[in-house]
Design a protein around this motif. Sequence first.
Motif, PDB file in Angstrom:
ATOM      1  N   TYR A  39       0.852  -1.191   0.000  1.00  0.00           N
ATOM      2  CA  TYR A  39       0.000   0.000   0.000  1.00  0.00           C
ATOM      3  C   TYR A  39       0.885   1.238   0.000  1.00  0.00           C
ATOM      4  O   TYR A  39       1.802   1.355   0.824  1.00  0.00           O
ATOM      5  CB  TYR A  39      -0.915  -0.039   1.238  1.00  0.00           C
ATOM      6  CG  TYR A  39      -1.537   1.284   1.651  1.00  0.00           C
ATOM      7  CD1 TYR A  39      -2.038   2.191   0.711  1.00  0.00           C
ATOM      8  CD2 TYR A  39      -1.672   1.617   3.005  1.00  0.00           C
ATOM      9  CE1 TYR A  39      -2.626   3.390   1.109  1.00  0.00           C
ATOM     10  CE2 TYR A  39      -2.253   2.808   3.410  1.00  0.00           C
ATOM     11  CZ  TYR A  39      -2.727   3.706   2.459  1.00  0.00           C
ATOM     12  OH  TYR A  39      -3.287   4.889   2.856  1.00  0.00           O
ATOM     13  N   GLN A  74      -3.415   4.852  -2.886  1.00  0.00           N
ATOM     14  CA  GLN A  74      -4.437   5.816  -2.486  1.00  0.00           C
ATOM     15  C   GLN A  74      -4.127   7.213  -3.031  1.00  0.00           C
ATOM     16  O   GLN A  74      -3.020   7.722  -2.822  1.00  0.00           O
ATOM     17  CB  GLN A  74      -4.518   5.880  -0.951  1.00  0.00           C
ATOM     18  CG  GLN A  74      -5.551   6.862  -0.426  1.00  0.00           C
ATOM     19  CD  GLN A  74      -5.694   6.805   1.092  1.00  0.00           C
ATOM     20  OE1 GLN A  74      -4.729   6.930   1.831  1.00  0.00           O
ATOM     21  NE2 GLN A  74      -6.913   6.610   1.564  1.00  0.00           N
ATOM     22  N   GLU A  79      -7.451  14.961   1.109  1.00  0.00           N
ATOM     23  CA  GLU A  79      -6.413  15.526   1.986  1.00  0.00           C
ATOM     24  C   GLU A  79      -5.998  16.924   1.514  1.00  0.00           C
ATOM     25  O   GLU A  79      -5.912  17.865   2.294  1.00  0.00           O
ATOM     26  CB  GLU A  79      -5.189  14.596   1.979  1.00  0.00           C
ATOM     27  CG  GLU A  79      -4.030  15.060   2.843  1.00  0.00           C
ATOM     28  CD  GLU A  79      -2.817  14.131   2.748  1.00  0.00           C
ATOM     29  OE1 GLU A  79      -2.702  13.391   1.748  1.00  0.00           O
ATOM     30  OE2 GLU A  79      -1.992  14.155   3.683  1.00  0.00           O
ATOM     31  N   GLN A 163      -6.647   7.708   5.776  1.00  0.00           N
ATOM     32  CA  GLN A 163      -5.354   7.205   5.292  1.00  0.00           C
ATOM     33  C   GLN A 163      -5.020   5.863   5.948  1.00  0.00           C
ATOM     34  O   GLN A 163      -4.256   5.074   5.402  1.00  0.00           O
ATOM     35  CB  GLN A 163      -4.235   8.234   5.540  1.00  0.00           C
ATOM     36  CG  GLN A 163      -2.890   7.739   5.055  1.00  0.00           C
ATOM     37  CD  GLN A 163      -1.910   8.830   4.670  1.00  0.00           C
ATOM     38  OE1 GLN A 163      -2.303   9.923   4.279  1.00  0.00           O
ATOM     39  NE2 GLN A 163      -0.622   8.539   4.777  1.00  0.00           N
ATOM     40  N   GLN A 194       5.362  10.219   6.505  1.00  0.00           N
ATOM     41  CA  GLN A 194       4.041   9.579   6.595  1.00  0.00           C
ATOM     42  C   GLN A 194       3.904   8.685   7.822  1.00  0.00           C
ATOM     43  O   GLN A 194       2.823   8.173   8.101  1.00  0.00           O
ATOM     44  CB  GLN A 194       3.766   8.751   5.326  1.00  0.00           C
ATOM     45  CG  GLN A 194       3.748   9.571   4.055  1.00  0.00           C
ATOM     46  CD  GLN A 194       2.687  10.655   4.094  1.00  0.00           C
ATOM     47  OE1 GLN A 194       1.512  10.377   4.328  1.00  0.00           O
ATOM     48  NE2 GLN A 194       3.098  11.904   3.891  1.00  0.00           N
TER      49      GLN A 194
END
Length: 350
Positions: A39, A74, A79, A163, A194
């Motif tokens: 991911y 994603q 966002e 997220q 992140q």
Amino acid sequence: MPIHHFFTRGVVFSHRDFVKSLDDVERHFEPGHYTAYLYTGRGPSSGSMHIGHVIPFLLTKYLQDALGLPLVIQITDDEKFLFRDVPFEGQKAEEVISNNIKDIIAFGFNPRTTFIFRNTDYMGEMYKTILPLQRCMTGSSVKNTFGLTDSDNIGKFAFPATQAAPCFSSAFARVLNHSKERPMRCIIPCAIDQDPFFVLTRSAAPRMKRLPPALLHTKFLPALKGLTHKMSSSAEQNGVITLHDTDRQVQKKLRKAFSGGSGTLEEMRTSGANLDVDVAFQFLRFFCPDEALFAHVAQAYGTGGMNSGEVKDLAAETVIKYVMTEWRARREKVTDEDVEHFTSIRNILI
Ligand code: TRP
């Protein structure tokens, strides 16, 4: 497949549970049955992707090939709307987002086993995974983790659960053929900034009786101006190399990069360059897969056998050869139909 130089040169510099996730991949492997998936993601921006953004994507592409895993990507159009006031609808937004998706496709991800989704489209499918995540995250933890204040809009408070949702295969009932009996481990290649999202996710996981996601963290590429600056697309375009730059622009920009060489050619010859702060050399560390060449430059440049002009031109050549040439060729061929295919909700395991 040989190990990627990102691992041997400290570009990937830390992880959470990655070793455990490799055990998952190996121990349970049987054809047609996956125990893990990859991911990653991107917040779409109007400018073209800069060379710093490519690192997690190059790593993801390598892992997809090396481990043979399905991949979900994603696109956080929500966002950018909540945090930067970037529109998520309208003709211009559609164009920007579609171009961002095309830029991502051009890294060469497997069209059969890769699913790319926009949050504003895919929300309904993820919502049942988002709800328990929202219940596990408190206002104070989100606030402290992201430095929000009470006057920030509440979308910012809710976004971390969005997220986090793709970390659990339940968010992909149709795409990963999710079943409760066969949970899949999520592996996330991402830049270090992140991490806070996934720290929150990992602490929610046991409470949701789910496997916590594994992470691989990549370093930031230094900005052309030097190590103390972060490469940013919001800064003026001259300070960054973008994927859509021409060869000439790449070369010109790198020639102006911060150098670790001493003042004059003569001094450079006697004292050698400071490789740690030399931007062109650091570009070679990130992008030059040729171990022999890289070792040679480290030795020669560090001891005065090469000058910074030569290393800058070599860095430009390297970026063009190993990052841009193939990417450009693929990017030219990416069509609206490809976007349609990669973003269509389908089972990517078959
Ligand atoms: N928040 C990231 C950005 O601003 C986008 C993103 C969403 C992401 N999910 C991710 C990045 C998972 C890495 C891994 O670009």
